[in-house]
Motif scaffolding. Structure first.
Motif, PDB file in Angstrom:
ATOM      1  N   CYS A 198       0.849  -1.193   0.070  1.00  0.00           N
ATOM      2  CA  CYS A 198      -0.120  -0.055   0.033  1.00  0.00           C
ATOM      3  C   CYS A 198       0.940   1.219   0.077  1.00  0.00           C
ATOM      4  O   CYS A 198       0.529   2.153  -0.891  1.00  0.00           O
ATOM      5  CB  CYS A 198      -0.836  -0.136   1.096  1.00  0.00           C
ATOM      6  N   MET A 247      -5.751  -0.011  -3.035  1.00  0.00           N
ATOM      7  CA  MET A 247      -5.993   1.309  -2.064  1.00  0.00           C
ATOM      8  C   MET A 247      -4.813   1.914  -2.070  1.00  0.00           C
ATOM      9  O   MET A 247      -4.870   3.393  -2.065  1.00  0.00           O
ATOM     10  CB  MET A 247      -6.186   0.556  -0.888  1.00  0.00           C
ATOM     11  N   GLY A 248      -3.533   1.724  -2.488  1.00  0.00           N
ATOM     12  CA  GLY A 248      -2.361   2.507  -2.552  1.00  0.00           C
ATOM     13  C   GLY A 248      -2.508   3.519  -3.716  1.00  0.00           C
ATOM     14  O   GLY A 248      -2.401   4.892  -3.660  1.00  0.00           O
ATOM     15  N   ALA A 287      -4.613  -4.180  -1.164  1.00  0.00           N
ATOM     16  CA  ALA A 287      -3.448  -3.276  -0.629  1.00  0.00           C
ATOM     17  C   ALA A 287      -2.853  -2.266  -2.001  1.00  0.00           C
ATOM     18  O   ALA A 287      -2.646  -1.342  -1.828  1.00  0.00           O
ATOM     19  CB  ALA A 287      -2.380  -3.977   0.016  1.00  0.00           C
TER      20      ALA A 287
END
Length: 223
Positions: free
Chosen positions: A38, A82-83, A79
């Motif tokens: 992330c 979302m990053g 992850a």
């Protein structure tokens, strides 16, 4: 607790399988790996993190039974996506700062229209390709957050690229234990070198484009 986190983090960084095979380390591996993915996908200062090799490592650990592939692979996808969303929101936030606005106002309007046109036409495809280039995968979503308003399409390409990135690299890592040791070692070295090679190619391409633009004679008619 802090010492256990430090030991797992060092083991992941050095690809120390013996330390990662220790009982009870799976939970910490999930947390640390998801956090690193992330951060590397969403924040430019975290670009040097070796997340490509970490995704391969997760695939290998899943193959030998340390991690559950039905949990670890979706976790990495979430992850990574979302990053990219964090990077996109950083671009939105930076675009509201007076200092950034003053920088953008200094750019000729014609050039800004060209940038907007390129982002609208090819930005989403570039976002897909950038997932496989270290460093670029955190910069491009940030730029799109500053100039692009197509949030649903951004999410579509972001999640699609994250899924293919994780499935490709972790799938290769999952196959490594079943390969003969010499071939497995060569594949591992190639996977670890690939991000560096792609990053160098991207930098050389950008420098070449910039140098050609500087050296190109000005052909515009004099006013």
């Amino acid at each position: 607790m802090f010492e256990a986190i430090q030991e797992v983090l060092v083991a992941i960084w050095h690809q120390d399988f013996d330390a990662l095979l220790a009982p009870g380390s799976a939970t910490l591996i999930y947390i640390i790996v998801a956090t690193l993915i992330c951060l590397e996908s969403g924040f430019l200062p975290a670009a040097p993190l070796p997340c490509d090799s970490i995704v391969v490592l997760v695939g290998t650990l899943s193959a030998v039974g340390v991690l559950d592939p039905f949990f670890s692979f979706p976790l990495l996808i979430i992850a990574a996506a979302m990053g990219s969303w964090f990077a996109f929101m950083q671009g939105r936030w930076l675009n509201r700062l007076p200092l950034v606005q003053s920088w953008l106002k200094r750019v000729p309007e014609k050039q800004m229209l060209t940038v907007d046109s390129l982002l609208c036409r090819h930005g989403l495809v570039a976002l897909f390709v950038a997932r496989f280039v270290p460093g670029v995968r955190s910069v491009l979503p940030m730029m799109m957050g500053m100039r692009v308003n197509e949030v649903p399409r951004f999410h579509y390409f972001s999640w699609l690229s994250a899924t293919m990135w994780v499935c490709l690299l972790s799938g290769l890592g999952f196959l490594l234990p079943s390969l003969p040791e010499p071939i497995s070692r060569l594949v591992t070295m190639g996977l670890m070198a690939a991000p560096v090679i792609t990053l160098c190619i991207a930098i050389l391409t950008a420098l070449t484009w910039r140098i050609r633009k500087v050296l190109r004679p000005d052909l515009s008619p004099a006013e």
